[in-house]
Design an enzyme around this catalytic site. Structure first.
Site, short mmCIF file in Angstrom:
data_model
loop_
_atom_site.label_atom_id
_atom_site.label_comp_id
_atom_site.label_asym_id
_atom_site.label_seq_id
_atom_site.Cartn_x
_atom_site.Cartn_y
_atom_site.Cartn_z
N HIS A 127 21.63 74.64 42.57
CA HIS A 127 20.84 75.49 42.78
C HIS A 127 20.41 75.27 43.89
O HIS A 127 20.27 74.34 44.43
CB HIS A 127 19.35 75.03 41.49
CG HIS A 127 18.03 76.19 41.91
ND1 HIS A 127 18.08 76.88 41.07
CD2 HIS A 127 17.06 75.91 42.42
CE1 HIS A 127 17.25 77.23 41.46
NE2 HIS A 127 15.92 76.85 42.31
N ASP A 132 7.95 79.31 32.63
CA ASP A 132 8.21 79.29 34.63
C ASP A 132 8.24 80.44 35.25
O ASP A 132 7.58 80.56 36.04
CB ASP A 132 9.26 78.42 34.89
CG ASP A 132 9.86 79.13 35.98
OD1 ASP A 132 8.88 78.28 36.52
OD2 ASP A 132 10.60 79.39 36.70
N ARG A 166 1.90 81.35 40.85
CA ARG A 166 1.42 80.83 41.45
C ARG A 166 2.02 81.56 42.70
O ARG A 166 1.42 81.63 43.66
CB ARG A 166 2.61 79.82 41.71
CG ARG A 166 1.91 78.96 41.04
CD ARG A 166 3.15 77.43 40.03
NE ARG A 166 3.79 76.74 42.16
CZ ARG A 166 5.43 76.80 41.85
NH1 ARG A 166 7.11 77.08 41.09
NH2 ARG A 166 6.47 76.61 42.91
N SER A 190 9.17 73.34 38.40
CA SER A 190 10.52 75.09 37.77
C SER A 190 11.39 75.20 38.05
O SER A 190 12.28 75.57 36.80
CB SER A 190 9.51 76.14 39.17
OG SER A 190 10.23 77.01 39.39
N LYS A 218 13.90 75.12 34.66
CA LYS A 218 15.00 76.47 34.35
C LYS A 218 16.73 75.56 34.01
O LYS A 218 17.57 76.84 33.43
CB LYS A 218 15.02 77.82 35.74
CG LYS A 218 13.87 78.26 35.62
CD LYS A 218 13.97 78.67 36.58
CE LYS A 218 13.71 78.40 37.68
NZ LYS A 218 12.67 78.76 38.91
N1 URA Z 1 12.88 77.83 42.90
C1 URA Z 1 11.75 78.01 42.15
O1 URA Z 1 12.89 78.17 41.18
N2 URA Z 1 10.26 76.98 41.56
C2 URA Z 1 10.20 77.12 42.60
O2 URA Z 1 8.54 77.05 42.52
C3 URA Z 1 10.22 77.48 43.90
C4 URA Z 1 11.58 77.71 44.25
#
Ligand code: URA
Length: 435
Positions: A82, A161, A168, A183, A187
């Site tokens: 990620h 999320d 947000r 967040s 995931k």
């Molecule tokens: N990427 C994400 O998945 N969440 C965030 O809050 C910021 C970047």
């Protein structure tokens, strides 16, 4: 328990309990707690922060707000990666096939671009027909069958999320370490990979502008991953200047595919080989980073990494002829060069300016749901530390709307600084946190 009391406690700087955090996240996911209370709570978290313990409770509450996948039913071990987001970051498209070609399954749910930062799904959709909305069953089946999946976030995974991130985004509460960490990690935990490599970007074109902030975010995410029983490391990488050369969807896809044939900008190739090596080590396929890099180079040289990308595109019903013949990818009507107005050494190529300029051309969205133009973008021809002559090409603008060219040219000229004395180049990586 009442949402208003939880908001007030966080506003006053108190730590929240596991039960309070669960109550809030479950209530918000179900719709019992409205957006206005969730916004106030997110702002209180942004201003007052959270302890590592609270952030872990928050992450687990968000991960458990929907389905959680158990990938061990279909593959012995799966690895995920990620990136926290950047400009020109097409790494997943090169690295996932490299790692899968080395025999380590990669199950990846990616996002779309938002703001100045690009998204892998938008880049993959430059290939006509490519599906980015696999169901959970399709995800598991494909991972078991061919060892690679590259799709969008399933709506059943970490729905808290999905809701909170959209909120947000429009309430000025993105830039918070506990909120970003929870967040990302909710995931990743819900998506089931046992090994996770995080690429935490720092610099002008990243959410985290300073290395200290990036380190703090990386440490929080690594500790959450460990507490939830995953093997996690975070590499800290530079995002002051764009990664590689291409910025824009089809342009980036092309650069990512060429990297699978061993061609491309040095910084991008170095970045991909290192990330692949970290994934191979964390997934137990390579004994150390040097061995991991060798494995990655071998599957590039023998064509198996490219073959794995073809398999992925075919499995997700994309037209593979666009990968075989990159000249078929969408092309912009106008290509215009931006050149240096003086000789010297490049000291800045501002990634945020380049990313925002690419969005202006149509490569990204001003808001969710906007359509994007896969053909447009910018080819960045210089890196910090390069020596340039007056008149030398700094950028190539790929546009479909001629009226935008003048404004984009001026903005790009502002994005670059040329000094009369030599400047050091920027590192690709700053270090690694974890294992
Ligand atoms: N990427 C994400 O998945 N969440 C965030 O809050 C910021 C970047």
């Amino acid at each position: 328990m009442r949402a208003v009391d939880i908001i007030a406690r966080k506003r006053d700087g108190d730590g929240l309990t596991e039960d309070e955090i669960k109550f809030f996240i479950e209530g918000y996911t179900k719709g019992d707690i409205p957006d206005y209370q969730a916004s106030a709570w997110a702002m209180a978290v942004l201003l007052k922060g959270m302890t590592a313990q609270e952030t872990t409770y928050l992450t687990l509450a968000m991960a458990n707000s929907g389905d959680t996948l158990d990938l061990s039913k279909v593959v012995p071990i799966a690895v995920d990666k990620h990136s926290t987001g950047g400009v020109g970051d097409k790494t997943t498209i090169s690295v996932a096939p490299i790692v899968a070609a080395c025999g380590l399954a990669v199950g990846k749910m990616s996002g779309r671009g938002l703001g100045f930062s690009g998204g892998t799904l938008d880049k993959m959709e430059s290939i006509p027909g490519y599906h980015t909305n696999l169901s959970t069953e399709e995800f598991l089946k494909q991972l078991g069958d061919i060892g690679i999946v590259l799709t969008g976030q399933s709506v059943d995974l970490a729905p808290a999320d999905g809701k909170l991130y959209a909120l947000r985004d429009v309430t000025g509460t993105v830039q918070s370490i506990p909120l970003i960490a929870s967040s990302v990690m909710s995931k990743k935990i819900a998506a089931g990979a046992q090994a996770i490599v995080l690429d935490v970007k720092s610099g002008l074109g990243a959410f985290m502008q300073t290395l200290d902030e990036a380190k703090e975010l990386a440490e929080v995410m690594v500790s959450i991953g460990k507490l939830s029983g995953r093997r996690v490391i975070a590499v800290l990488s530079n995002m002051d200047q764009p990664l590689g050369s291409a910025v824009g969807n089809a342009l980036e896809l092309k650069e990512a595919v060429l990297a699978l044939k061993g061609q491309g900008p040095d910084d991008y190739i170095e970045h991909c080989l290192s990330l692949a090596a970290y994934m191979l080590v964390l997934g137990g396929k390579a004994g150390n980073l040097a061995a991991g890099e060798e494995m990655a180079k071998t599957v590039i040289e023998n064509g198996r990494a490219f073959e794995m990308l073809r398999k992925l595109v075919i499995a997700q019903e994309g037209d593979v002829s666009y990968i075989d013949d990159l000249s078929k990818l969408p092309k912009a009507a106008f290509i215009e060069a931006v050149t240096a107005d003086r000789p010297g050494w490049i000291s800045v190529v501002n990634a945020r300016d380049v990313g925002e300029t690419s969005v202006t051309l149509g490569a990204g969205r001003a808001k969710k749901g906007d359509t994007i133009d896969p053909a447009v973008g910018i080819m960045v021809k210089v890196k910090v530390g390069d020596q340039v002559e007056r008149g030398q090409r700094l950028f190539e603008i790929h546009a479909n709307d001629q009226s935008l060219l003048e404004g984009v040219k001026n903005r790009l000229l502002q994005a670059v600084r040329i000094l009369p004395e030599p400047v050091s180049s920027l590192p690709v990586f700053y270090g690694v946190i974890g294992e």
